[in-house]
Write a protein that holds these residues in place. Sequence first.
Motif, PDB file in Angstrom:
ATOM      1  N   TRP A 160      37.521  42.545  46.515  1.00  0.00           N
ATOM      2  CA  TRP A 160      37.393  41.108  46.297  1.00  0.00           C
ATOM      3  C   TRP A 160      35.998  40.784  45.744  1.00  0.00           C
ATOM      4  O   TRP A 160      35.086  41.570  45.862  1.00  0.00           O
TER       5      TRP A 160
ATOM      6  N   ALA B 269      40.796  38.516  44.408  1.00  0.00           N
ATOM      7  CA  ALA B 269      41.030  39.649  45.296  1.00  0.00           C
ATOM      8  C   ALA B 269      42.221  40.440  44.789  1.00  0.00           C
ATOM      9  O   ALA B 269      43.096  39.903  44.103  1.00  0.00           O
TER      10      ALA B 269
ATOM     11  N   GLU C 150      45.973  39.839  50.233  1.00  0.00           N
ATOM     12  CA  GLU C 150      45.243  39.421  49.033  1.00  0.00           C
ATOM     13  C   GLU C 150      44.988  37.914  49.061  1.00  0.00           C
ATOM     14  O   GLU C 150      43.870  37.458  48.816  1.00  0.00           O
TER      15      GLU C 150
END
Length: 182
Positions: free
Chosen positions: A180, A162, A151
């Motif tokens: 994202w 994200a 992430e």
Amino acid sequence: MQVKGVTIRGLLSAIDVAFGPGASMRIVAALAPDIRTMLEPVVLASSMYSIEVPCAIHEAVRVQLGGGSVSANRKLGAAAAREDFRGVYRIFIRIADYPRLLQGIERAWRQYNSRGEVSWTLRGDSEAECVISDVNGYSEAMWHSIAGRFETMLVLSGAKRASVAVSEWSDNRVALRARWAP
């Protein structure tokens, strides 16, 4: 299954970054004596260590710093990604487009783990699914740390936001879903 010592060294360093100076010493002190012995007197970056070592560290983070929640492991994974891509290395993650970034994760896995396959499937411009398989000994806490790391890598590469969710896991496989906003 084994991991390189550099992975464990980075993990211990990221614990102090994420949770404050001395947090890694608390975690090491909470480990079983046989695991602590593997870390002493020093973790050698190029040596291989049993998967039991990072698994025990992640479980200690979950219990000692997360009160039983994997949120501490996600935070740890995010801190590890920020540490890995600071300074001059940050440019490499910023210039990669999302498909290349995800392919890079596939290649990097093999450099730090004795086995395992990482496979990403893109779903449009801002979504992907990931399966990591052919591993052994991974825990839920470890998978959430990896999700937090991925992430953060997406954000460091330019995403406005994200999320990487663990959709299913076992000790030898995980399925992740990444989204994202470019």
